[in-house]
Design an enzyme around this catalytic site. Structure first.
Site, PDB file in Angstrom:
ATOM      1  N   SER A 141       0.964  -1.299  -0.192  1.00  0.00           N
ATOM      2  CA  SER A 141       0.126  -0.305  -0.070  1.00  0.00           C
ATOM      3  C   SER A 141       0.701   0.793   0.101  1.00  0.00           C
ATOM      4  CB  SER A 141      -0.674  -0.055   1.039  1.00  0.00           C
ATOM      5  OG  SER A 141      -1.726   1.264   1.263  1.00  0.00           O
ATOM      6  N   TYR A 170      -3.130  -0.753   9.901  1.00  0.00           N
ATOM      7  CA  TYR A 170      -2.863  -1.191   9.388  1.00  0.00           C
ATOM      8  C   TYR A 170      -1.826  -0.225   8.305  1.00  0.00           C
ATOM      9  CZ  TYR A 170      -4.648  -1.037   4.066  1.00  0.00           C
ATOM     10  OH  TYR A 170      -4.776  -0.922   2.432  1.00  0.00           O
TER      11      TYR A 170
HETATM   12  P1  NAI Z   1     -11.982  -5.126  -0.140  1.00  0.00           P
HETATM   13  O1  NAI Z   1     -12.097  -4.746   1.157  1.00  0.00           O
HETATM   14  O2  NAI Z   1     -13.300  -4.482  -1.857  1.00  0.00           O
HETATM   15  O3  NAI Z   1     -12.010  -6.072  -0.927  1.00  0.00           O
HETATM   16  C1  NAI Z   1     -10.745  -7.087   0.122  1.00  0.00           C
HETATM   17  C2  NAI Z   1     -10.953  -8.490  -0.007  1.00  0.00           C
HETATM   18  O4  NAI Z   1     -10.388  -9.424   0.964  1.00  0.00           O
HETATM   19  C3  NAI Z   1     -12.501  -9.085   0.216  1.00  0.00           C
HETATM   20  O5  NAI Z   1     -12.469 -10.025  -0.908  1.00  0.00           O
HETATM   21  C4  NAI Z   1     -12.293  -9.294   1.025  1.00  0.00           C
HETATM   22  O6  NAI Z   1     -13.573 -10.572   1.647  1.00  0.00           O
HETATM   23  C5  NAI Z   1     -11.237  -9.909   1.646  1.00  0.00           C
HETATM   24  N1  NAI Z   1     -11.139 -10.289   3.105  1.00  0.00           N
HETATM   25  C6  NAI Z   1     -11.032  -9.630   3.789  1.00  0.00           C
HETATM   26  N2  NAI Z   1     -10.347 -10.113   5.251  1.00  0.00           N
HETATM   27  C7  NAI Z   1     -11.144 -11.784   4.917  1.00  0.00           C
HETATM   28  C8  NAI Z   1     -10.866 -12.677   5.877  1.00  0.00           C
HETATM   29  N3  NAI Z   1     -10.771 -12.302   6.940  1.00  0.00           N
HETATM   30  N4  NAI Z   1     -10.544 -13.642   5.503  1.00  0.00           N
HETATM   31  C9  NAI Z   1     -10.322 -14.190   4.321  1.00  0.00           C
HETATM   32  N5  NAI Z   1     -10.836 -12.917   3.464  1.00  0.00           N
HETATM   33  C10 NAI Z   1     -10.777 -11.367   4.040  1.00  0.00           C
HETATM   34  O7  NAI Z   1     -10.659  -4.556  -0.650  1.00  0.00           O
HETATM   35  P2  NAI Z   1      -9.270  -3.571  -1.462  1.00  0.00           P
HETATM   36  O8  NAI Z   1      -9.180  -2.373  -1.963  1.00  0.00           O
HETATM   37  O9  NAI Z   1     -10.018  -4.504  -2.815  1.00  0.00           O
HETATM   38  O10 NAI Z   1      -8.304  -4.409  -1.402  1.00  0.00           O
HETATM   39  C11 NAI Z   1      -7.571  -5.288  -1.078  1.00  0.00           C
HETATM   40  C12 NAI Z   1      -6.358  -5.229  -0.982  1.00  0.00           C
HETATM   41  O11 NAI Z   1      -5.673  -3.820  -0.828  1.00  0.00           O
HETATM   42  C13 NAI Z   1      -6.289  -4.832   0.853  1.00  0.00           C
HETATM   43  O12 NAI Z   1      -5.070  -6.075   0.729  1.00  0.00           O
HETATM   44  C14 NAI Z   1      -5.652  -3.668   0.646  1.00  0.00           C
HETATM   45  O13 NAI Z   1      -4.866  -3.474   1.994  1.00  0.00           O
HETATM   46  C15 NAI Z   1      -5.003  -3.280  -0.429  1.00  0.00           C
HETATM   47  N6  NAI Z   1      -4.848  -1.767  -1.001  1.00  0.00           N
HETATM   48  C16 NAI Z   1      -6.256  -1.651  -1.011  1.00  0.00           C
HETATM   49  C17 NAI Z   1      -6.313   0.222  -1.280  1.00  0.00           C
HETATM   50  C18 NAI Z   1      -6.974   0.659  -2.116  1.00  0.00           C
HETATM   51  O14 NAI Z   1      -7.761   1.969  -2.225  1.00  0.00           O
HETATM   52  N7  NAI Z   1      -8.519   0.045  -2.371  1.00  0.00           N
HETATM   53  C19 NAI Z   1      -4.893   0.609  -1.249  1.00  0.00           C
HETATM   54  C20 NAI Z   1      -3.491  -0.428  -1.482  1.00  0.00           C
HETATM   55  C21 NAI Z   1      -3.769  -1.034  -0.568  1.00  0.00           C
END
Ligand code: NAI
Length: 254
Positions: free
Chosen positions: A146, A159
């Site tokens: 990130s 985080y």
């Molecule tokens: P999101 O919240 O849309 O998706 C997160 C995913 O992780 C979902 O599929 C969810 O089901 C899964 N997840 C969360 N907790 C879980 C658990 N306990 N067990 C199994 N699966 C779990 O988030 P997004 O934005 O798609 O984020 C994905 C990655 O990208 C994360 O690591 C986040 O930190 C990172 N990220 C996101 C950014 C953004 O602007 N959206 C920026 C930088 C990093």
């Protein structure tokens, strides 16, 4: 006929958090490049399965809550993927959560939950996949870091700590496993339009600030992250070890 760029034909990838957002974008892009996908999520990942199958590849849904997963559970996710498809080539540690709270009010439970999903699961899935990758002399680990692997953020201490840790795990394992032909790298997305950032996107103060602070003047998409993941999963990135690659519309350059 020319071979398409970054062809991953018949590779097998395990992608965590595959049900939506960046994980779904990565699963779709990998499938379109020729990869079968095992997707870890808490609930069914019907839409991701449909996207992977529409690309002509196979999908294995693995339901698991990474917030409570033991090391044995994490080993089992990797073993089930390898047993089902007969191989494993790529691990994408994408699942991640955040917790917004002023540091003085943060509870131990919130701290531990973020660490469990964003760090503990990441390291032990790397270890489990490494047990295949190192002996076979090839494999690709892609961790999702990130901007908060570089910066302090606002009211998201666990985080930030966890994403600095993801960068650390990436560098440490890259150093250990590069001599064995295994590539360990990370993607550091900027502000991406997903459920995780929904509240920020709706925030009338922060949303325009973020757009103005981003030289590209917009939020990124999960599809754009997927394309970078395909490159890092391909043989073309064979000399990349321990890189944390920002894809952020120029945020860090500014
Ligand atoms: P999101 O919240 O849309 O998706 C997160 C995913 O992780 C979902 O599929 C969810 O089901 C899964 N997840 C969360 N907790 C879980 C658990 N306990 N067990 C199994 N699966 C779990 O988030 P997004 O934005 O798609 O984020 C994905 C990655 O990208 C994360 O690591 C986040 O930190 C990172 N990220 C996101 C950014 C953004 O602007 N959206 C920026 C930088 C990093």
């Amino acid at each position: 006929m020319t071979t398409p760029a970054f062809c991953l034909k018949d590779n097998v990838a395990l992608v965590t958090g595959a049900s939506r957002g960046i994980g779904r974008g990565i699963a779709k892009a990998l499938a379109e490049a020729g990869t079968d996908v095992a997707g870890v999520s808490r609930s069914a990942s019907t839409e991701t399965q449909a996207l992977v199958e529409a690309a002509g590849r196979r999908y294995l849904g693995l339901q698991n809550d990474l917030a409570t997963a033991s090391v044995a559970d994490l080993n089992a996710l990797v073993d089930r993927t390898a047993a089902h498809f007969g191989r494993i080539d790529i691990l994408v540690n994408n699942a991640g959560i955040t917790c917004r709270s002023p540091a003085l009010e943060l509870t131990e439970e919130d701290w531990n939950t973020v660490m469990q999903v964003n760090l503990h699961a990441v390291f032990f899935l790397c270890q489990a996949a490494g047990r295949y990758f190192v002996p076979q002399g090839r494999g690709k680990v892609i961790n999702i870091a990130s901007l908060m692997s570089y910066q302090g953020g606002v009211h998201i201490a666990p985080y930030v700590a966890s994403k600095h840790g993801v960068a650390g795990i990436t560098r440490a394992l890259a150093t250990d496993w590069a001599p064995h032909g295994v590539n360990v790298n990370a993607i550091a997305p900027g502000y991406i339009d997903t459920d995780m950032t929904e509240a920020l996107q709706q925030n009338p103060v922060r949303a325009p600030e973020i757009r103005l602070r981003t030289p590209a003047g917009r939020w990124g998409t999960a599809e754009e992250i997927g394309k970078l993941a395909v490159y890092l999963a391909s043989e073309e990135s064979a000399f990349m070890h321990g890189s944390i690659v920002p894809i952020d519309g120029g945020w860090l350059a500014r």
